[in-house]
Design a protein around this motif. Sequence first.
Motif, PDB file in Angstrom:
ATOM      1  N   MET A   1      64.268  59.943  23.106  1.00 23.83           N
ATOM      2  CA  MET A   1      65.339  60.284  22.173  1.00 23.83           C
ATOM      3  C   MET A   1      64.902  59.882  20.771  1.00 23.83           C
ATOM      4  O   MET A   1      64.491  58.737  20.556  1.00 23.83           O
ATOM      5  N   LEU A   2      64.985  60.792  19.856  1.00 27.52           N
ATOM      6  CA  LEU A   2      64.635  60.527  18.471  1.00 27.52           C
ATOM      7  C   LEU A   2      65.859  60.793  17.608  1.00 27.52           C
ATOM      8  O   LEU A   2      66.447  61.876  17.664  1.00 27.52           O
ATOM      9  N   PHE A   3      66.225  59.796  16.816  1.00 27.92           N
ATOM     10  CA  PHE A   3      67.403  59.923  15.959  1.00 27.92           C
ATOM     11  C   PHE A   3      67.040  59.652  14.507  1.00 27.92           C
ATOM     12  O   PHE A   3      66.198  58.789  14.207  1.00 27.92           O
ATOM     13  N   ASP A   4      67.693  60.371  13.622  1.00 26.48           N
ATOM     14  CA  ASP A   4      67.635  60.111  12.186  1.00 26.48           C
ATOM     15  C   ASP A   4      68.879  59.300  11.854  1.00 26.48           C
ATOM     16  O   ASP A   4      69.970  59.856  11.667  1.00 26.48           O
ATOM     17  N   LEU A   5      68.741  57.974  11.800  1.00 30.07           N
ATOM     18  CA  LEU A   5      69.908  57.111  11.621  1.00 30.07           C
ATOM     19  C   LEU A   5      70.541  57.258  10.252  1.00 30.07           C
ATOM     20  O   LEU A   5      71.715  56.926  10.065  1.00 30.07           O
ATOM     21  N   GLN A   6      69.781  57.743   9.301  1.00 31.10           N
ATOM     22  CA  GLN A   6      70.348  57.942   7.968  1.00 31.10           C
ATOM     23  C   GLN A   6      71.383  59.066   7.983  1.00 31.10           C
ATOM     24  O   GLN A   6      72.410  58.988   7.314  1.00 31.10           O
ATOM     25  N   ALA A   7      71.112  60.095   8.762  1.00 35.17           N
ATOM     26  CA  ALA A   7      72.022  61.239   8.843  1.00 35.17           C
ATOM     27  C   ALA A   7      72.941  61.171  10.056  1.00 35.17           C
ATOM     28  O   ALA A   7      73.980  61.838  10.097  1.00 35.17           O
ATOM     29  N   ASP A   8      72.584  60.358  11.046  1.00 32.43           N
ATOM     30  CA  ASP A   8      73.264  60.384  12.336  1.00 32.43           C
ATOM     31  C   ASP A   8      73.338  58.974  12.917  1.00 32.43           C
ATOM     32  O   ASP A   8      72.688  58.659  13.904  1.00 32.43           O
ATOM     33  N   VAL A   9      74.148  58.121  12.294  1.00 37.35           N
ATOM     34  CA  VAL A   9      74.219  56.733  12.750  1.00 37.35           C
ATOM     35  C   VAL A   9      74.830  56.638  14.147  1.00 37.35           C
ATOM     36  O   VAL A   9      74.614  55.662  14.873  1.00 37.35           O
ATOM     37  N   GLY A  10      75.573  57.654  14.546  1.00 39.59           N
ATOM     38  CA  GLY A  10      76.178  57.662  15.872  1.00 39.59           C
ATOM     39  C   GLY A  10      75.256  58.140  16.971  1.00 39.59           C
ATOM     40  O   GLY A  10      75.654  58.198  18.136  1.00 39.59           O
ATOM     41  N   GLU A  11      73.994  58.468  16.630  1.00 39.40           N
ATOM     42  CA  GLU A  11      72.964  58.851  17.595  1.00 39.40           C
ATOM     43  C   GLU A  11      73.442  59.968  18.534  1.00 39.40           C
ATOM     44  O   GLU A  11      73.334  59.872  19.754  1.00 39.40           O
TER      45      GLU A  11
END
Length: 469
Positions: free
Chosen positions: A423-433
Amino acid sequence: MYRSILFAAIAGFCLFRCEISPAATPNFVIIFADDQGYGDLGCFGSEKIKTPNIDRMAKEGRRMTNFMVASPVCTPSRAALLTGCYPKRVGLHEHVLFPQSTKGLNPAEHTIADHLKGLGYATACFGKWHLGHHPETLPRQHGFDTYLGIPYSNDMNHPDNKRKSRVSSDDLWRNPNSAVKYWNTPLVENETIVELPVDQRTVTRRYTDRAIEFIRENQKKPFFVYLPHSMPHIPLYVPEDAYDADPQNAYTCVIEHIDAEVGRLIDTIRALDLAENTYVIYTSDNGPWLQFKNHGGSAGPLRAGKGTTFEGGQRVPCVVWGPGRIPAGTECDELMGTIDLLPSIAALTKSTLPSDRKIDGMNLAHLMTGESGETSRDEFVYYTSRGALEGLRQGKWKLLVKAPPKKKPSAKLKTDTNLPQRMLFDLQADVGEQKNLADAHPERVAELEARMKELDAEITANARPPWTK
């Protein structure tokens, strides 16, 4: 000759004065809640729970909105806080300790208390320890002058963790006497059990009473108080004057009671005219225990909670307070964690850490004080509650590599469940993963996974043993 001796004496006196001057020896108080979620404070978005005292700390201080603990469960998280190390480096990464456990934090480790005691601080721990209940591993072996608290979680029974309550959380709450009827958790003073079972209805207040007493007694010298509350870890209890019989309000009652006790402590620091020379840090050991619903908290906008490597399990609320030292009404979204507190405290006291051991924390004091600084944390390694390597944060990117389930693959599933899930998340745009970007960025996934394994390999190769019986 006389002039040389006189000069040396004056120089020595000046050095001594520098070492004990308030500017170089501020007081420190770390309040560590147990299982409190990111969304369980008014200043972090809670609309139900009223926390005026901690909210005031935030108004007068600084919210750290990207603050991480090194494990989503108790023991590893506490080891990381005190030692500035990932739990695997100090051998306490494999879940939590129990009353029958035969290991604990090695006294050879250098804790925050060890460091400050070496600078002449009075040091105390009042609350849940959970780093070993044997005399060789209790707080006084780790730099604390005095200790009062429970040695492990408040749902664990002395001496072997047997005869545990099977009553529902709601029924326990409806019957406050269950605090001493269904649980056999000990209260320990220094190395001696002084109450069995501890009355969990009053223990939050008693921890605070002792902390206030300790601060009053040591107000003329620098002090460090570590106040790791037992709550809001289940079972939940409060004193009669903070009690609402409706179990739907149990968690709210507990957090609001903790907030009131924080207010008492801060009021004492103000009354003793110590506010401008004291840092108070309020945070939590991991995210909320969501499975307990009205007895558990909220992760706010974050995904999941305690026991997981999603942000809800390891990103926690943090407020730093220190009038005149911390910029009022500010927030910091830079990455920082409990592992950074030891080196940051060393920097704030203008002292150096021992050079004979590796730690993972960084001096990020400037993030707390709002000053400019050259250092920053760009990486953070995620380990499961059982200590398995599972992820890496690098800048805005977060990779999780979850092992396949141990159960046999279901015929209904079209995918191969024997393969790890990335799983790869962009926490800056998607803090809710919520949006997995792994398929869209395979190169990034490969880079992060390689780096994750590289960092873990170094930690594993240089890990130090825990104390064992």
